[in-house]
Each structure stands twice: as structure tokens, then as C-alpha cells.
Motif scaffolding. Structure first.
Motif, short mmCIF file in Angstrom:
data_model
loop_
_atom_site.label_atom_id
_atom_site.label_comp_id
_atom_site.label_asym_id
_atom_site.label_seq_id
_atom_site.Cartn_x
_atom_site.Cartn_y
_atom_site.Cartn_z
N ARG A 66 0.83 -1.22 0.00
CA ARG A 66 0.00 0.00 0.00
C ARG A 66 0.86 1.26 0.00
N LEU A 69 2.33 1.76 -3.50
CA LEU A 69 1.31 2.24 -4.46
C LEU A 69 0.83 3.64 -4.12
N ARG A 70 0.93 4.03 -2.86
CA ARG A 70 0.58 5.40 -2.49
C ARG A 70 1.60 6.37 -3.07
N HIS A 72 3.59 5.82 -5.81
CA HIS A 72 3.50 5.79 -7.28
C HIS A 72 2.32 4.91 -7.68
N PRO A 73 1.15 5.50 -7.90
CA PRO A 73 -0.03 4.70 -8.27
C PRO A 73 0.19 3.97 -9.59
N ARG A 97 0.99 4.75 -13.58
CA ARG A 97 -0.05 5.23 -14.48
C ARG A 97 0.50 6.21 -15.51
#
Length: 117
Positions: A66, A69-70, A72-73, A97
């Protein structure tokens, strides 16, 4: 003369097949004994600690995921567990993304991102 050549070739092929069969049996025996050694090293069934056993902080993988991903989504392409200098780390490869690949290194004990590149 032709019969002798065929007999010799047949003997050669059969001897190679026997040799191959025995080498596969030996390989299988080595592989199985390697699995027994792996269980002994990890200590999963004996409940002992070993320097190569995964820490109780393995449950922190989700927290590290988590956190990565926070930062670098995107989507996690690869995840790899590392053991360095007495610490367990997780390396994530993230397809962002924005189209860039990011590598994040997270410490399992602290659940913090220690390196990103």
C-alpha cells in the motif's frame, strides 16, 4: 553386415535410455533430499528460528504494498523478497499510471520505503 550395424545401434540406444533413466532417478532423489533440507533450514514444522526463516513481519507485506502504491499509483508487475544484512526487504516493480517503471524497496520490519528508483 547390415544386421550387425542395426544390433549395435539398438544396443547403444538402449544403453543410453537406461543411463538417462538412472540419471533422472538420481536427480529426483537429489531434488527430494533438497526439499527435506529446505524444510529443516526454514524450520516451518519444528517452530525454530533460523537466520533464513521469514520473520513474523511478513504480514507487513500488504502495508509495504500500500505504501509503494501510495507513492506511485499503478500496477505491481513484480514482487521479490530480499534478505540483506540481517533485514528482510521487499522489492516492488511498479508500472506507473504515467507509463514509467518504478522500483520500490520496503523494509518489512519498519514498513517504510527505504529506496525508490
Amino acid at each position: 553386415m547390415n544386421n550387425q550395424f542395426i544390433k549395435k545401434a539398438l544396443v547403444l540406444v538402449l544403453s543410453l535410455m537406461v543411463l538417462l533413466a538412472f540419471s533422472n532417478i538420481a536427480y529426483s532423489a537429489n531434488t527430494l533430499s533438497g526439499l527435506a533440507t529446505y524444510k529443516e533450514v526454514v524450520g516451518a514444522e519444528t517452530n525454530t528460528s533460523d537466520r533464513y526463516a521469514l520473520p513474523p513481519s511478513k504480514v507487513n507485506i500488504e502495508s509495504c504494498r500500500r505504501e509503494a502504491l501510495r507513492s506511485h499509483p499503478g500496477a505491481i508487475e513484480k514482487q521479490r523478497m530480499l534478505y540483506r544484512h540481517g533485514d528482510f526487504l521487499v522489492r516492488f516493480q511498479i508500472q506507473g499510471r504515467d507509463g514509467l517503471d518504478w522500483f520500490m524497496l520496503c523494509d518489512l520490519a519498519t514498513r517504510k520505503i527505504i529506496d525508490e528508483f
